[in-house]
Write a protein that holds these residues in place. Structure first.
Motif, PDB file in Angstrom:
ATOM      1  N   SER A 193      54.956  27.681  38.255  1.00  0.00           N
ATOM      2  CA  SER A 193      55.749  26.557  38.760  1.00  0.00           C
ATOM      3  C   SER A 193      55.721  26.562  40.271  1.00  0.00           C
ATOM      4  O   SER A 193      55.507  27.598  40.907  1.00  0.00           O
ATOM      5  CB  SER A 193      57.186  26.636  38.232  1.00  0.00           C
ATOM      6  N   VAL A 231      63.367  16.828  42.300  1.00  0.00           N
ATOM      7  CA  VAL A 231      64.379  17.640  42.978  1.00  0.00           C
ATOM      8  C   VAL A 231      65.163  16.656  43.846  1.00  0.00           C
ATOM      9  O   VAL A 231      64.656  16.189  44.865  1.00  0.00           O
ATOM     10  CB  VAL A 231      63.732  18.738  43.853  1.00  0.00           C
ATOM     11  N   THR A 232      66.367  16.308  43.401  1.00  0.00           N
ATOM     12  CA  THR A 232      67.110  15.254  44.119  1.00  0.00           C
ATOM     13  C   THR A 232      67.495  15.726  45.518  1.00  0.00           C
ATOM     14  O   THR A 232      67.592  14.937  46.442  1.00  0.00           O
ATOM     15  CB  THR A 232      68.383  14.857  43.348  1.00  0.00           C
ATOM     16  N   ARG A 243      71.444  15.989  39.225  1.00  0.00           N
ATOM     17  CA  ARG A 243      71.076  16.461  40.563  1.00  0.00           C
ATOM     18  C   ARG A 243      70.278  17.745  40.390  1.00  0.00           C
ATOM     19  O   ARG A 243      70.489  18.499  39.425  1.00  0.00           O
ATOM     20  CB  ARG A 243      72.318  16.752  41.420  1.00  0.00           C
ATOM     21  N   SER A 244      69.374  18.004  41.319  1.00  0.00           N
ATOM     22  CA  SER A 244      68.572  19.227  41.226  1.00  0.00           C
ATOM     23  C   SER A 244      68.249  19.714  42.619  1.00  0.00           C
ATOM     24  O   SER A 244      68.272  18.948  43.582  1.00  0.00           O
ATOM     25  CB  SER A 244      67.295  18.966  40.422  1.00  0.00           C
ATOM     26  N   ALA A 245      67.951  21.003  42.699  1.00  0.00           N
ATOM     27  CA  ALA A 245      67.703  21.608  44.008  1.00  0.00           C
ATOM     28  C   ALA A 245      66.838  22.842  43.840  1.00  0.00           C
ATOM     29  O   ALA A 245      66.694  23.377  42.734  1.00  0.00           O
ATOM     30  CB  ALA A 245      69.029  21.989  44.677  1.00  0.00           C
ATOM     31  N   VAL A 246      66.279  23.284  44.936  1.00  0.00           N
ATOM     32  CA  VAL A 246      65.527  24.541  44.961  1.00  0.00           C
ATOM     33  C   VAL A 246      66.328  25.525  45.812  1.00  0.00           C
ATOM     34  O   VAL A 246      66.761  25.197  46.916  1.00  0.00           O
ATOM     35  CB  VAL A 246      64.120  24.340  45.557  1.00  0.00           C
ATOM     36  N   LYS A 267      65.295  27.366  36.407  1.00  0.00           N
ATOM     37  CA  LYS A 267      63.919  27.739  36.062  1.00  0.00           C
ATOM     38  C   LYS A 267      63.321  28.490  37.239  1.00  0.00           C
ATOM     39  O   LYS A 267      63.645  28.203  38.389  1.00  0.00           O
ATOM     40  CB  LYS A 267      63.087  26.489  35.763  1.00  0.00           C
ATOM     41  N   PRO A 268      62.437  29.433  36.944  1.00  0.00           N
ATOM     42  CA  PRO A 268      61.794  30.144  38.049  1.00  0.00           C
ATOM     43  C   PRO A 268      60.758  29.264  38.729  1.00  0.00           C
ATOM     44  O   PRO A 268      60.023  28.549  38.054  1.00  0.00           O
ATOM     45  CB  PRO A 268      61.118  31.337  37.352  1.00  0.00           C
ATOM     46  N   VAL A 269      60.720  29.295  40.059  1.00  0.00           N
ATOM     47  CA  VAL A 269      59.591  28.729  40.790  1.00  0.00           C
ATOM     48  C   VAL A 269      58.674  29.913  41.076  1.00  0.00           C
ATOM     49  O   VAL A 269      58.954  30.723  41.959  1.00  0.00           O
ATOM     50  CB  VAL A 269      60.044  28.063  42.105  1.00  0.00           C
ATOM     51  N   THR A 270      57.616  30.046  40.272  1.00  0.00           N
ATOM     52  CA  THR A 270      56.781  31.249  40.397  1.00  0.00           C
ATOM     53  C   THR A 270      56.072  31.273  41.754  1.00  0.00           C
ATOM     54  O   THR A 270      55.767  32.331  42.277  1.00  0.00           O
ATOM     55  CB  THR A 270      55.738  31.309  39.259  1.00  0.00           C
ATOM     56  N   ASP A 271      55.849  30.082  42.297  1.00  0.00           N
ATOM     57  CA  ASP A 271      55.204  29.958  43.607  1.00  0.00           C
ATOM     58  C   ASP A 271      56.260  30.229  44.684  1.00  0.00           C
ATOM     59  O   ASP A 271      56.960  29.324  45.127  1.00  0.00           O
ATOM     60  CB  ASP A 271      54.638  28.527  43.705  1.00  0.00           C
ATOM     61  N   ARG A 325      61.276  31.556  43.842  1.00  0.00           N
ATOM     62  CA  ARG A 325      62.518  30.830  44.099  1.00  0.00           C
ATOM     63  C   ARG A 325      63.085  30.302  42.783  1.00  0.00           C
ATOM     64  O   ARG A 325      62.575  30.614  41.708  1.00  0.00           O
ATOM     65  CB  ARG A 325      62.214  29.645  45.046  1.00  0.00           C
ATOM     66  N   PHE A 333      64.569  26.817  40.621  1.00  0.00           N
ATOM     67  CA  PHE A 333      64.838  25.393  40.450  1.00  0.00           C
ATOM     68  C   PHE A 333      66.131  25.273  39.653  1.00  0.00           C
ATOM     69  O   PHE A 333      66.287  25.896  38.608  1.00  0.00           O
ATOM     70  CB  PHE A 333      63.681  24.728  39.699  1.00  0.00           C
ATOM     71  N   HIS A 367      68.778  22.660  37.878  1.00  0.00           N
ATOM     72  CA  HIS A 367      68.966  21.314  37.352  1.00  0.00           C
ATOM     73  C   HIS A 367      70.388  21.217  36.803  1.00  0.00           C
ATOM     74  O   HIS A 367      70.810  22.082  36.036  1.00  0.00           O
ATOM     75  CB  HIS A 367      67.945  21.094  36.220  1.00  0.00           C
ATOM     76  N   PHE A 369      75.278  23.104  45.260  1.00  0.00           N
ATOM     77  CA  PHE A 369      73.990  23.663  45.728  1.00  0.00           C
ATOM     78  C   PHE A 369      74.170  24.276  47.124  1.00  0.00           C
ATOM     79  O   PHE A 369      73.755  25.407  47.382  1.00  0.00           O
ATOM     80  CB  PHE A 369      72.907  22.574  45.810  1.00  0.00           C
ATOM     81  N   ARG A 396      74.061  28.240  48.290  1.00  0.00           N
ATOM     82  CA  ARG A 396      73.129  28.703  49.339  1.00  0.00           C
ATOM     83  C   ARG A 396      73.886  29.493  50.410  1.00  0.00           C
ATOM     84  O   ARG A 396      73.452  30.570  50.815  1.00  0.00           O
ATOM     85  CB  ARG A 396      72.444  27.505  49.991  1.00  0.00           C
TER      86      ARG A 396
END
Lengths: 145, 478
Positions: A7, A99-100, B6-9, B97-101, B104, B106, B108, B136, B140
């Motif tokens: 991902s 990703v909002t 809403r979603s964020a990294v 969810k994992p951001v493998t790259d 980090r 994700f 949701h 979010f 952080r």
């Protein structure tokens, strides 16, 4: 059964990323390893069941059948019919999620397949990093801000 | 029906973020809009069906119930039971969810609900921006808060110093010498330690009474510090952490340890407090809430009531509404126990207390006895126990029990609990440690740290401890 999951985050809105990746015949336009691609029997590239015939830059040929295409979920899945990789029961899914926070895209790409036990590690690495992550990196440089 | 997504990294590994979010009561710590929050009926915050009862800083009040929790999918689903806001049929799901790259996360966050006609826009904004986007950003800054700067976070073996037990014996066997912390393996982290707790068990181990080390070997069960390098999914370099470990070796400037044993410190707990309190505080927590659940009106007898664990037992049992009796060895310790919640401190040097306990309880005896004394006080403890009472033997200062007590005389229950069996599962460790930190924050537990020694003077700390010249926690400072 092996599962490979990769991902990434693409610095562009999901609509823009999806416009680039939804074309089942479009791999040469955004991945670094595909030389050319055609849809067999002249079918439209968004017809479920169509087969893409992809020639890799290393000369290998892969035939993949489109199983799912969802403009609603930004999701595409496909199976491998024929390939030089030595895999069986290979089904992969590419999925985008907005990703909002920052108006960018969470991109996931995973595959499940069977193979000879001694090839598991190399295939998992080759598909996860060599194919999926390499394609994400290429996508980032094309559509990313 | 309104749907809000809403979603964020988040720039932290998914294991780290999930460890925070899976705790249904953690939002008070990281969400800027949330005020006080508690789980109703004292249930664990990861028990499906539990209810969190909280206020928002704008004065509103909400009760929410946990409907689903999955450590496999990193998802949590919950609904509003009642609220002072006009929201109905609210069901929300958090998914990570994992951001493998880039390792980090994700995140949701989605919900559906109904509001009175005409107020859709207002509530879409409130939930999407105020609650989710605000959350979010809050998480952080929570992950960054009080984060010491860590440079050169290479995961290699590092040189340090520490105390080595050269042979079983007196304090003179403790030697300060160079000690290398090993390169962390998968699941391990490297800590630069900032404060080390001294416990009486360290003396027993040094003397060879507990077969836990083979000299030359390290010593010490508890410490706090900063993570220098991490190969553990839920701990990051820069985290302030503490541990109470079953494996000796805490008397050192640098230590490599399994990440599963670490607790990340909340901003309101400083390193010294953590190192001084974690082991004794967690012991008091499980003894009062798990081995035996103390209720208002219970009569509790605490032995060594002015000792490290004893003072916490007195403070906490009193806060739970119990009547607290205690035994101490001197008048001075009686005064100390009395100012820490012990209603009736009984001064005895000869393990003779049953008669006084009976006198103070109208002949009934104690409902629960917290006993670290061991064999020498066995007969008195049985005599001091109420009918159907619970005798909790959590330590054996005067020696192990040689014969099984005649519990039939009282229909009594005897427990022989050990802290590390209560904290073996990571979720339990985090829950118990979290309750200790909250009790410190809320003033239920008070740590009065009067004795600090340089790490190289560990032998002096042991001498003072054994000579009973100290009260309250002892710390070694690297």
């Amino acid at each position: 059964m092996i599962k490979v999951y990769t991902s990434s985050v693409i610095e562009a809105p999901a609509d823009a990323v999806w416009a680039r990746v939804r074309d089942f015949n479009g791999l040469p336009k955004w991945t670094p390893f595909v030389a050319d691609s055609r849809i067999e029997e002249g079918l439209p590239a968004d017809k479920i069941g169509c087969v893409r015939n992809v020639r890799l830059k290393d000369g290998g040929v892969i035939r993949e059948r489109l199983l799912t295409l969802s403009d609603y979920d930004y999701q595409c899945s496909y199976s491998i019919l024929e390939s030089p990789m030595g895999v069986a029961n290979y089904v992969a899914t590419l999925k985008l999620t907005p990703v909002t926070d920052g108006n960018k895209t969470f991109a996931e790409w995973w595959a499940e397949f069977d193979c000879a036990p001694e090839k598991e590690r190399d295939l998992a690495q080759g598909i996860g990093q060599g194919v999926f992550q390499a394609a994400f990196d290429s996508l980032k440089s094309i559509v990313g801000r | 029906m309104i749907r809000v997504t809403r979603s964020a990294v988040i720039a932290a590994p998914v294991g780290r973020v999930w460890e925070i979010l899976r705790d249904f009561n953690s939002h008070a710590a990281w969400h800027p809009a949330v005020g006080a929050s508690r789980i109703e009926n004292g249930e664990p915050a990861d028990q499906v069906g539990c209810v969190r009862n909280f206020s928002l800083k704008d004065g509103n009040h909400i009760r929410e119930q946990l409907l689903a929790l999955s450590d496999r999918d990193y998802t949590s689903t919950y609904c509003i039971l009642d609220a002072t806001l006009p929201m109905r049929n609210y069901v929300a799901t958090v998914q990570l969810k994992p951001v493998t790259d880039g390792n980090r996360t994700f995140w949701h966050w989605q919900s559906t609900f109904d509001v009175p006609q005409g107020r859709e826009r207002e509530f879409t904004e409130l939930v999407g921006e105020g609650v989710y986007k605000g959350g979010f950003d809050g998480l952080r800054s929570y992950l960054q808060r009080d984060r010491p700067h860590v440079s050169g976070s290479s995961a290699q073996a590092v040189a340090g110093q520490g105390i080595v037990v050269t042979a079983f014996g007196g304090p003179e066997v403790l030697r300060f010498q160079p000690l290398e912390a090993e390169e962390p393996n998968a699941g391990e982290v490297l800590i630069r330690q900032t404060a080390i707790g001294v416990n009486y068990i360290d003396v027993y181990i040094r003397k060879g009474l507990y077969p836990m080390i083979e000299p030359p070997a390290g010593l010490g069960m508890e410490a706090a510090g900063v993570v220098i390098a991490s190969k553990c999914a839920h701990i990051m370099a820069g985290d302030r952490v503490a541990y109470a470990s079953a494996a000796p070796g805490a008397y050192a400037t640098m230590r490599t340890i399994a990440g599963d044993q670490l607790v990340v410190l909340p901003h309101y707990i400083d390193d010294e407090t953590a190192a001084a309190v974690l082991l004794k505080g967690m012991t008091a927590e499980y003894l009062l809430h798990r081995t035996h659940r103390v209720r208002p009106g219970d009569t509790v007898l605490v032995h060594a009531a002015a000792g490290g664990v004893g003072l916490f037992l007195c403070q906490w049992a009193r806060a739970l509404g119990a009547r607290v009796l205690g035994t101490v060895s001197t008048d001075e310790k009686a005064r100390l126990a009395a100012t820490n919640g012990c209603e009736y401190p009984l001064v005895t040097r000869s393990y003779s207390f049953a008669q006084e306990v009976k006198t103070h309880t109208g002949g009934r005896g104690a409902d629960v006895i917290y006993d670290g004394l061991g064999s020498a006080a066995a007969a008195e403890n049985l005599a001091a126990l109420a009918l159907r009472g619970h005798w909790v033997s959590y330590g054996q200062a005067s020696g192990a029990h040689e014969t099984f007590p005649d519990l039939g005389a009282k229909s009594g229950t005897l427990s022989r609990p050990v802290l590390f069996h209560y904290t073996a599962e990571r979720a339990a460790l985090l829950e118990i440690a979290g309750r200790v930190f909250a009790a410190l924050r809320d003033g239920i537990l008070k740590a009065d740290i009067r004795h600090r020694y340089p790490l190289l003077a560990a032998a002096d700390a042991h001498r003072d401890l054994e000579a009973r010249r100290t009260t309250g926690p002892l710390l070694l400072l690297p």
